[in-house]
Design an enzyme around this catalytic site. Structure first.
Site, PDB file in Angstrom:
ATOM      1  N   ASP A  49      -2.278 -11.067  -1.453  1.00 33.12           N
ATOM      2  CA  ASP A  49      -2.798 -10.483  -0.213  1.00 33.12           C
ATOM      3  C   ASP A  49      -4.278 -10.161  -0.475  1.00 33.12           C
ATOM      4  O   ASP A  49      -4.661  -9.891  -1.614  1.00 33.12           O
ATOM      5  CB  ASP A  49      -2.017  -9.195   0.085  1.00 33.12           C
ATOM      6  N   ASP A 108      -4.122 -12.907   4.768  1.00 29.59           N
ATOM      7  CA  ASP A 108      -5.365 -12.261   5.218  1.00 29.59           C
ATOM      8  C   ASP A 108      -6.565 -12.671   4.364  1.00 29.59           C
ATOM      9  O   ASP A 108      -7.669 -12.167   4.550  1.00 29.59           O
ATOM     10  CB  ASP A 108      -5.214 -10.727   5.341  1.00 29.59           C
ATOM     11  N   HIS A 112       0.823  -1.230   0.000  1.00 27.12           N
ATOM     12  CA  HIS A 112       0.000   0.000   0.000  1.00 27.12           C
ATOM     13  C   HIS A 112       0.848   1.267   0.000  1.00 27.12           C
ATOM     14  O   HIS A 112       0.288   2.365   0.071  1.00 27.12           O
ATOM     15  CB  HIS A 112      -0.912   0.047   1.226  1.00 27.12           C
ATOM     16  N   HIS A 166      -5.906  -7.619   0.130  1.00 16.85           N
ATOM     17  CA  HIS A 166      -6.106  -6.226  -0.285  1.00 16.85           C
ATOM     18  C   HIS A 166      -5.399  -5.972  -1.614  1.00 16.85           C
ATOM     19  O   HIS A 166      -4.374  -6.594  -1.897  1.00 16.85           O
ATOM     20  CB  HIS A 166      -5.557  -5.280   0.789  1.00 16.85           C
TER      21      HIS A 166
HETATM   22 ZN   LIG Z   1      -3.667  -7.207   3.284  1.00 19.59          ZN
END
Ligand SMILES: [Zn+2]
Length: 301
Positions: A159, A236, A122, A161
């Site tokens: 991941d 995750d 991120h 995200h």
């Molecule tokens: Zn994540």
């Protein structure tokens, strides 16, 4: 027998309250748990020193780097990162990109290498976000290219995200392919458009996940032939993860890692793995999830 590089540093640890979503002492607990396993003899520990702020300009804006290094980011900028500034955080933020680059560099010789940290996907060129200060994935890809160690790099991000910061940094580079397979519903920054984005609905189960993953691997390999893969094996996606919204079991994660590693092994394309995200209040549960990719690597290589 050539050993598999296991890149680790005792300085990855942060001192965070137990209530923080991020487990501050994760990497060393993971490293110790791996070391206790019979298959750990296949690995050889490698340490490296951190990158310099100047090195990071490959991936980040010089002003952002300077301001973070000197603890001059504004309160709102630090709030986006959601970790308190500390000398330890600075050290870790300089070590992690070095570790992922080292893993990738060594994987070019050994076929595979694993990092006990990494996956700060991120972090954008000009700002940090969601526990990520500097983007180790984008940095490693850009440095591999700069040093002419590899020409084409695939960043495969599993991941839960989206790897939005990685896309931001690599977007104008046709020799870096960003493939992100993520949950479509979580709240966060605006979605970016990478080379391939697969957004999964809430509650996606193992069979649906693996089928989408196979399609993504086939699409990617039909459109891009990498010299190396940097694989974010975030856990995750797990059904019990505190932040994730998918329904993937531990067996599903094992099947995912096996599928990906075997896919590239068959094609003689080296893979460097990073741990990515994983969130739980239960330390051993989380460490066991992160350990899966290391065990799968040990079985396959
Ligand atoms: Zn994540």
């Amino acid at each position: 027998m050539v050993k598999i590089p296991l890149i680790h540093s005792a300085s990855y640890e942060l001192e965070l309250h137990d209530t923080h979503k991020v487990m501050g002492q994760k990497s060393t607990a993971l490293y110790n748990a791996i070391s206790a396993m019979h298959w750990s003899k296949k690995f050889e520990t490698v340490t490296c020193s951190g990158v310099s702020p100047k090195d990071l300009t490959l991936a980040h804006d010089v002003k952002y780097i300077d301001r973070f290094v000197n603890n001059h980011l504004s309160r709102s900028e630090m709030k986006l990162i959601n970790l308190p500034w500390s000398a330890r955080l600075l050290k870790r933020s300089l070590l992690t990109p070095a570790g992922t680059f080292e893993a990738a560099k060594l994987a070019l010789t050994t076929g595979v290498a694993c990092h006990t940290a990494g996956g700060s996907h991120h972090a954008y060129r000009n700002f940090g976000y969601g526990f990520c200060v500097f983007n180790d994935l984008a940095y490693a890809a850009l440095r591999l290219r700069k040093e002419k160690l590899a020409r084409r790099v695939l960043i495969l991000d599993c991941d839960v995200h989206q790897g939005d910061g990685t896309i931001d940094i690599c977007k104008n580079n046709p020799d870096i392919f960003t493939c992100s397979i993520h949950g479509g519903q979580y709240i966060g920054p605006e979605r970016m458009v990478g080379s391939l984005d697969v957004a999964l609905p809430d509650g996606t189960d193992d069979a649906q996940y693996l089928s989408k993953l196979k399609d993504a691997l086939n699409f990617t390999s039909n459109n891009f032939l990498p010299d190396i893969v940097i694989y974010d094996a975030g856990v995750d996606v797990h059904l019990n993860d505190k932040l994730g919204r998918l329904n993937i079991t531990s067996d599903g994660i094992i099947a995912r890692d096996q599928l990906i590693l075997a896919f590239f092994q068959k094609r003689n394309i080296p893979v460097a793995t990073v741990i990515g995200g994983g969130y739980s209040v239960d330390r051993s549960e989380l460490i066991n999830r992160h350990m899966l990719v290391f065990e799968t690597v040990a079985q396959l290589y």
